[in-house]
Design a protein around this motif. Structure first.
Motif, PDB file in Angstrom:
ATOM      1  N   TYR A  57      -8.180   6.778  -0.489  1.00  0.00           N
ATOM      2  CA  TYR A  57      -7.377   6.464   0.690  1.00  0.00           C
ATOM      3  C   TYR A  57      -5.917   6.411   0.294  1.00  0.00           C
ATOM      4  O   TYR A  57      -5.569   5.907  -0.758  1.00  0.00           O
ATOM      5  N   GLU A  58      -5.074   6.923   1.172  1.00  0.00           N
ATOM      6  CA  GLU A  58      -3.644   6.834   0.904  1.00  0.00           C
ATOM      7  C   GLU A  58      -2.945   6.476   2.211  1.00  0.00           C
ATOM      8  O   GLU A  58      -3.286   7.004   3.270  1.00  0.00           O
ATOM      9  N   TYR A  59      -1.965   5.603   2.099  1.00  0.00           N
ATOM     10  CA  TYR A  59      -1.280   5.119   3.298  1.00  0.00           C
ATOM     11  C   TYR A  59      -0.085   6.010   3.604  1.00  0.00           C
ATOM     12  O   TYR A  59       0.718   6.302   2.731  1.00  0.00           O
ATOM     13  N   LEU A 108      -5.055   0.796  -6.159  1.00  0.00           N
ATOM     14  CA  LEU A 108      -4.575   1.050  -7.507  1.00  0.00           C
ATOM     15  C   LEU A 108      -3.245   1.753  -7.420  1.00  0.00           C
ATOM     16  O   LEU A 108      -3.105   2.784  -6.794  1.00  0.00           O
ATOM     17  N   VAL A 160       0.824  -1.203   0.000  1.00  0.00           N
ATOM     18  CA  VAL A 160       0.000   0.000   0.000  1.00  0.00           C
ATOM     19  C   VAL A 160       0.853   1.245   0.000  1.00  0.00           C
ATOM     20  O   VAL A 160       0.331   2.337   0.048  1.00  0.00           O
ATOM     21  N   ALA A 161       2.161   1.065   0.013  1.00  0.00           N
ATOM     22  CA  ALA A 161       3.008   2.244   0.190  1.00  0.00           C
ATOM     23  C   ALA A 161       2.820   3.247  -0.916  1.00  0.00           C
ATOM     24  O   ALA A 161       2.829   4.437  -0.682  1.00  0.00           O
ATOM     25  N   GLU A 162       2.686   2.811  -2.160  1.00  0.00           N
ATOM     26  CA  GLU A 162       2.591   3.773  -3.246  1.00  0.00           C
ATOM     27  C   GLU A 162       1.231   3.752  -3.895  1.00  0.00           C
ATOM     28  O   GLU A 162       1.055   4.302  -4.960  1.00  0.00           O
ATOM     29  N   ALA A 163       0.263   3.091  -3.301  1.00  0.00           N
ATOM     30  CA  ALA A 163      -1.001   2.924  -3.998  1.00  0.00           C
ATOM     31  C   ALA A 163      -2.068   3.790  -3.371  1.00  0.00           C
ATOM     32  O   ALA A 163      -1.963   4.228  -2.232  1.00  0.00           O
ATOM     33  N   VAL A 164      -3.115   3.999  -4.131  1.00  0.00           N
ATOM     34  CA  VAL A 164      -4.255   4.740  -3.634  1.00  0.00           C
ATOM     35  C   VAL A 164      -5.403   3.739  -3.576  1.00  0.00           C
ATOM     36  O   VAL A 164      -5.501   2.841  -4.396  1.00  0.00           O
ATOM     37  N   TRP A 165      -6.249   3.856  -2.578  1.00  0.00           N
ATOM     38  CA  TRP A 165      -7.371   2.940  -2.448  1.00  0.00           C
ATOM     39  C   TRP A 165      -8.633   3.618  -2.943  1.00  0.00           C
ATOM     40  O   TRP A 165      -8.860   4.802  -2.646  1.00  0.00           O
ATOM     41  N   LEU A 166      -9.448   2.866  -3.673  1.00  0.00           N
ATOM     42  CA  LEU A 166     -10.727   3.402  -4.145  1.00  0.00           C
ATOM     43  C   LEU A 166     -11.814   2.436  -3.734  1.00  0.00           C
ATOM     44  O   LEU A 166     -11.583   1.234  -3.628  1.00  0.00           O
ATOM     45  N   THR A 167     -13.017   2.971  -3.566  1.00  0.00           N
ATOM     46  CA  THR A 167     -14.140   2.086  -3.281  1.00  0.00           C
ATOM     47  C   THR A 167     -14.981   1.953  -4.542  1.00  0.00           C
ATOM     48  O   THR A 167     -15.345   2.954  -5.170  1.00  0.00           O
ATOM     49  N   LYS A 173     -16.566   2.338 -11.429  1.00  0.00           N
ATOM     50  CA  LYS A 173     -15.806   3.453 -10.875  1.00  0.00           C
ATOM     51  C   LYS A 173     -14.678   3.724 -11.847  1.00  0.00           C
ATOM     52  O   LYS A 173     -13.912   2.827 -12.176  1.00  0.00           O
ATOM     53  N   CYS A 174     -14.613   4.958 -12.342  1.00  0.00           N
ATOM     54  CA  CYS A 174     -13.603   5.268 -13.341  1.00  0.00           C
ATOM     55  C   CYS A 174     -12.657   6.329 -12.812  1.00  0.00           C
ATOM     56  O   CYS A 174     -13.083   7.274 -12.163  1.00  0.00           O
ATOM     57  N   VAL A 175     -11.388   6.138 -13.118  1.00  0.00           N
ATOM     58  CA  VAL A 175     -10.416   7.175 -12.845  1.00  0.00           C
ATOM     59  C   VAL A 175      -9.738   7.504 -14.160  1.00  0.00           C
ATOM     60  O   VAL A 175      -9.612   6.660 -15.033  1.00  0.00           O
ATOM     61  N   SER A 176      -9.320   8.733 -14.295  1.00  0.00           N
ATOM     62  CA  SER A 176      -8.726   9.136 -15.561  1.00  0.00           C
ATOM     63  C   SER A 176      -7.541  10.028 -15.288  1.00  0.00           C
ATOM     64  O   SER A 176      -7.362  10.547 -14.197  1.00  0.00           O
ATOM     65  N   PRO A 193       5.248   7.657  -1.223  1.00  0.00           N
ATOM     66  CA  PRO A 193       3.954   7.522  -1.897  1.00  0.00           C
ATOM     67  C   PRO A 193       3.519   8.814  -2.566  1.00  0.00           C
ATOM     68  O   PRO A 193       3.638   9.886  -1.992  1.00  0.00           O
ATOM     69  N   SER A 214      -7.635  11.600 -11.784  1.00  0.00           N
ATOM     70  CA  SER A 214      -8.862  12.388 -11.848  1.00  0.00           C
ATOM     71  C   SER A 214     -10.021  11.471 -11.571  1.00  0.00           C
ATOM     72  O   SER A 214     -10.064  10.353 -12.081  1.00  0.00           O
ATOM     73  N   VAL A 215     -10.963  11.931 -10.788  1.00  0.00           N
ATOM     74  CA  VAL A 215     -12.108  11.101 -10.465  1.00  0.00           C
ATOM     75  C   VAL A 215     -13.362  11.965 -10.593  1.00  0.00           C
ATOM     76  O   VAL A 215     -13.315  13.172 -10.369  1.00  0.00           O
ATOM     77  N   CYS A 233     -14.294   9.112  -2.015  1.00  0.00           N
ATOM     78  CA  CYS A 233     -13.197   9.055  -1.060  1.00  0.00           C
ATOM     79  C   CYS A 233     -12.028   8.288  -1.635  1.00  0.00           C
ATOM     80  O   CYS A 233     -12.189   7.266  -2.275  1.00  0.00           O
ATOM     81  N   LEU A 268       3.284   6.184   5.761  1.00  0.00           N
ATOM     82  CA  LEU A 268       4.124   5.177   6.395  1.00  0.00           C
ATOM     83  C   LEU A 268       4.605   5.560   7.788  1.00  0.00           C
ATOM     84  O   LEU A 268       4.678   4.729   8.663  1.00  0.00           O
ATOM     85  N   TRP A 325      -0.792   3.473  -9.666  1.00  0.00           N
ATOM     86  CA  TRP A 325      -0.778   4.068 -11.024  1.00  0.00           C
ATOM     87  C   TRP A 325       0.458   4.941 -11.138  1.00  0.00           C
ATOM     88  O   TRP A 325       0.596   5.916 -10.433  1.00  0.00           O
TER      89      TRP A 325
END
Lengths: 219, 215
Positions: free
Chosen positions: B40-42, A125, A27-34, A41-44, B25, B30-31, B38, B44, A127
């Motif tokens: 989420y970002e971790y 994700l 999870v260190a470099e990732a972003v979480w989406l629901t 769910k789209c990201v661009s 990180p 774009s969303v 929402c 450290l 990216w």
């Protein structure tokens, strides 16, 4: 000497643990989406041409028990509508491509297969585009550098990326300025023409009415 | 033989520090926000500086007073709100993370028109004494490299913000260009239409079937 060796081994284990724990839960470099239970769910992102895009997506362990049956599907489309990546019913996947055209690249995720209604799903994700997607391990291996030298090389790459970005922004601003100035000229021209159209129309009206009244022998 | 061991140990220390300090990180996406979105970002380490920005890029509203902006909230893993921005069309934010964990960045759209938000979040870490084992000391070059990296990241952050603002400006420009052309052509046609109707009406007033010389 034995304590030196013990110290070195301890350090090696510690550094391995530290680096490994970063990848254990990636999870260190990732972003979480629901992702909603129904719908996508789209990201661009707006990306220039000739840029490497590297992405990795996975389902994040939730407290809910139905993570074992949950799968996600994904689709990545280029700005002209070409399908770059399409995957159905997986728990994790990745895609990599080099952009050939500049524009908005869209990555859409939806829950594939059966899933309990009412509950969304959380995906991670990762990216990365451009300089962040560069494989530094292979560069280090090829050039046989490590440690501080590799870090400085990364910094140099980052500075180059900043420079390229600045040139790109400058070009975009120049394009936009041209559009603005054209619009500015058009506003002036159309306003004057609107006055001209008004005058012409009223002259035509008067001329036509006069002709009509003269024909009807009223004048 | 005795000089190789300390160098080996130092190399491992360096590699260890490099491996841990290279996990920086950052994510830019774009969303589309319909109601609440929402991300989420971790983070450290506790004490990391989390910086970022967001810009509302795409909006199809008619008057700018229709939609003042979106609300932005940052929630820490403990549940308290770290930062909140209301009614903005784009802003930068920065805060020092009170603890490590999963931070929630939420965008709330108070109106029904969907908006596209382009955001960039970066959590930066500079190695300190706390990261190391008890008997090792901090190599200042690693701290300097980390500080350099953070400065470059802040420049990149600024650039991403500029790019998103430029994108929004470009949308506005395109919209202005289209409006100028279409509304002007519509205005001319309407003018011609109205004047023709005027003439027709006046002719009808004077026509024989209505009444001879009644006007």
């Amino acid at each position: 000497m034995p304590e030196r060796r013990a110290g070195a081994i301890l350090l090696l284990v510690a550094s391995l643990l530290l680096s490994w724990s970063g990848h254990l839960v990636p999870v260190a470099e990732a972003v979480w989406l629901t992702i909603p239970s129904s719908g996508t769910k789209c990201v661009s992102e707006e990306i220039q041409s000739n840029v490497v895009v590297l992405a990795d997506y996975y389902i994040v362990d939730d407290e809910h028990a139905h993570l074992h049956t949950a799968t996600i599907s994904s689709r990545v489309t280029s700005p002209y509508g070409n399908n770059l990546h399409h995957n159905e019913n997986v728990t994790h996947g990745q895609f990599a491509f080099t952009t050939s055209e500049a524009g908005n690249y869209l990555a859409c995720f939806w829950i594939g297969g059966k899933h309990q209604e009412g509950a969304g799903l959380t995906i991670g994700l990762d990216w990365k585009i451009g300089i962040a997607a560069k494989d530094w391990e292979s560069v280090a291996k090829k050039e046989k550098i490590q440690g501080v030298e590799l870090e400085l090389l990364k910094l140099e790459g980052a500075v180059q990326a900043i420079h390229d970005n600045l040139i790109y922004l400058k070009n975009r601003e120049a394009e936009m300025r041209e559009v603005s100035e054209k619009t500015n000229g058009r506003v002036a021209w159309f306003s004057i023409m609107s006055l001209g159209v008004c005058i012409v129309v009223s002259v035509l009206q008067l001329w036509h009415l006069r002709h009509y009244f003269e024909r009807k022998k009223l004048i | 033989m005795g000089t190789l061991r300390p160098r080996y140990a130092n190399l491992l220390l360096l590699i260890g520090l490099v491996l841990t300090s290279s996990l920086a990180p950052a994510s830019s996406l774009s969303v589309t926000v319909n109601d609440v979105e929402c991300v989420y970002e971790y983070v450290l380490y506790e004490g990391d500086t989390v910086s970022g920005n967001f810009v509302v890029v795409d909006h199809d509203i008619f008057w700018s007073s229709d939609h003042p902006g979106i609300d932005f909230t940052v929630t820490s893993p403990a549940g308290n709100v770290v930062q909140t921005l209301k009614g903005t069309s784009g802003d930068k934010f920065e805060f020092k993370a009170p603890r490590s964990g999963m931070y929630k960045f939420c965008f709330h759209n108070p109106y029904s028109t969907p908006e596209t938000v382009s955001f960039y979040i970066h959590a930066g870490h500079i190695p300190t004494e706390h990261d190391l084992a008890k008997d090792e000391h901090l190599d200042p070059i690693n701290v300097k490299i980390a500080e350099l990296r953070e400065s470059l990241e802040s420049v990149t952050l600024e650039q991403k913000y500029l790019k998103a603002r430029d994108s929004r400006h470009r949308h506005t420009n395109e919209s202005t260009r289209k409006r100028v052309i279409y509304y002007t052509v519509a205005e001319y046609l309407l003018l011609a239409c109205v004047s023709t109707l005027q003439v027709v009406y006046i002719r009808r007033l004077f026509s024989k079937s209505v009444g001879y010389n009644r006007v």
